[in-house]
Motif scaffolding. Structure first.
Motif, mmCIF file in Angstrom:
data_model
loop_
_atom_site.group_PDB
_atom_site.id
_atom_site.type_symbol
_atom_site.label_atom_id
_atom_site.label_comp_id
_atom_site.label_asym_id
_atom_site.label_seq_id
_atom_site.Cartn_x
_atom_site.Cartn_y
_atom_site.Cartn_z
ATOM 1 N N TYR A 154 0.831 -1.214 0.000
ATOM 2 C CA TYR A 154 0.000 0.000 0.000
ATOM 3 C C TYR A 154 0.864 1.262 0.000
ATOM 4 O O TYR A 154 0.531 2.264 -0.643
ATOM 5 C CB TYR A 154 -0.924 -0.014 1.211
ATOM 6 C CG TYR A 154 -1.751 1.237 1.369
ATOM 7 C CD1 TYR A 154 -2.861 1.470 0.564
ATOM 8 C CD2 TYR A 154 -1.421 2.199 2.323
ATOM 9 C CE1 TYR A 154 -3.625 2.625 0.709
ATOM 10 C CE2 TYR A 154 -2.171 3.357 2.467
ATOM 11 C CZ TYR A 154 -3.270 3.560 1.663
ATOM 12 O OH TYR A 154 -4.021 4.702 1.799
ATOM 13 N N LYS A 159 -3.226 4.007 -3.926
ATOM 14 C CA LYS A 159 -4.562 4.021 -4.506
ATOM 15 C C LYS A 159 -5.035 2.589 -4.754
ATOM 16 O O LYS A 159 -4.221 1.679 -4.882
ATOM 17 C CB LYS A 159 -4.567 4.812 -5.820
ATOM 18 C CG LYS A 159 -4.252 6.284 -5.642
ATOM 19 C CD LYS A 159 -4.302 7.005 -6.981
ATOM 20 C CE LYS A 159 -4.000 8.487 -6.804
ATOM 21 N NZ LYS A 159 -4.040 9.213 -8.095
ATOM 22 N N PRO A 160 -6.368 2.378 -4.800
ATOM 23 C CA PRO A 160 -6.862 1.028 -5.128
ATOM 24 C C PRO A 160 -6.237 0.512 -6.415
ATOM 25 O O PRO A 160 -6.186 1.215 -7.416
ATOM 26 C CB PRO A 160 -8.376 1.227 -5.277
ATOM 27 C CG PRO A 160 -8.672 2.416 -4.416
ATOM 28 C CD PRO A 160 -7.470 3.312 -4.542
ATOM 29 N N THR A 173 -10.535 -4.719 -9.278
ATOM 30 C CA THR A 173 -9.850 -3.827 -8.343
ATOM 31 C C THR A 173 -9.785 -4.487 -6.971
ATOM 32 O O THR A 173 -10.586 -5.346 -6.635
ATOM 33 C CB THR A 173 -10.592 -2.481 -8.197
ATOM 34 O OG1 THR A 173 -11.886 -2.726 -7.621
ATOM 35 C CG2 THR A 173 -10.743 -1.789 -9.534
ATOM 36 N N ASP A 175 -8.862 -3.013 -2.909
ATOM 37 C CA ASP A 175 -8.451 -1.908 -2.056
ATOM 38 C C ASP A 175 -7.545 -2.465 -0.959
ATOM 39 O O ASP A 175 -8.017 -3.079 0.004
ATOM 40 C CB ASP A 175 -9.691 -1.229 -1.459
ATOM 41 C CG ASP A 175 -9.345 0.074 -0.749
ATOM 42 O OD1 ASP A 175 -8.145 0.296 -0.485
ATOM 43 O OD2 ASP A 175 -10.263 0.849 -0.462
#
Length: 222
Positions: A154, A159-160, A173, A175
């Motif tokens: 991360y 960002k995702p 995607t 997260d």
């Protein structure tokens, strides 16, 4: 028993290392073979790891959680289990490399240890509270390790992540912030439960829930 422990540790180390290489290869190439073989090899390493724990438990007639060697073997198994659940739920193979690396590192340290002989548990540890206390804590450590791996990724990519590659991410995607947050929450809950189980155990073994010794105090601070 020492020779058998060394052999099983070496096999687990080899399988975890191979899984690490296969997960690393996913970053370089798209392959259905890699997508299938990497988790299969990791599961194979986990099965050998678990066999090592339970066979040692059966031979010694006591939980194999006393020495640093035994703790490292347990830690590797817990990391592998927690990661495989994460992969199954989130399809986030992007964390396969650091998780397999953690398993391999724990087993390498265990392989190099000299304390592979069984050590009899002292009377205070011969309690029904010993097993849940240790197991809950180590699953908490494993969850926090996976969360830390997600945090490192991360920091590099806050960002995702949107990658249309089924090798690393099963969905369009993912997260990572949500994933690491969930891992940390789960790990924190397990550490809290482990601390409470330890308090109950202390009451049974020593007659008081809390005596403010350094280990108790720093566990609470952590």
């Amino acid at each position: 028993m020492t020779e058998a422990a060394t052999i099983l540790t070496g096999i687990s180390l080899a399988l975890y290392s191979l899984a690490m290489i296969l997960y690393a290869a996913m970053w370089l190439a798209t392959s259905r073979l890699l997508r299938i073989s990497a988790p299969c090899v990791l599961v194979a390493g986990l099965l050998v790891n678990l066999f090592q724990l339970f066979s040692r438990w059966a031979e010694a007639a006591q939980p194999p959680f006393k020495t640093l060697y035994e703790s490292l073997v347990l830690l590797a198994a817990c990391i592998a289990l927690v990661y495989l659940v994460v992969e199954l739920v989130y399809r986030a193979r992007i964390l396969g490399l650091p998780s397999a690396l953690g398993c391999a590192a724990a087993m390498l340290y265990a392989f190099l240890r000299q304390d592979k002989d069984v050590v009899n548990l002292p009377p205070a540890l011969q309690s029904g509270w010993f097993i849940p206390h240790v197991v809950v804590y180590f699953f908490g450590y494993a969850a926090l390790f996976v969360g830390a791996a997600a945090a490192v990724v991360y920091l590099l990519r806050p960002k995702p992540i949107r990658i249309r590659r089924r090798d690393l991410i099963g969905r369009e995607t993912i997260d990572l912030e949500a994933l690491l947050d969930g891992s940390v929450r789960f790990g924190f809950a397990l550490l809290t439960v482990g601390l409470m189980v330890g308090c109950a155990w202390a009451k049974v073994a020593w007659g008081d829930y809390w005596v403010w010794d350094p280990k108790e105090t720093w566990s609470l601070v952590s």
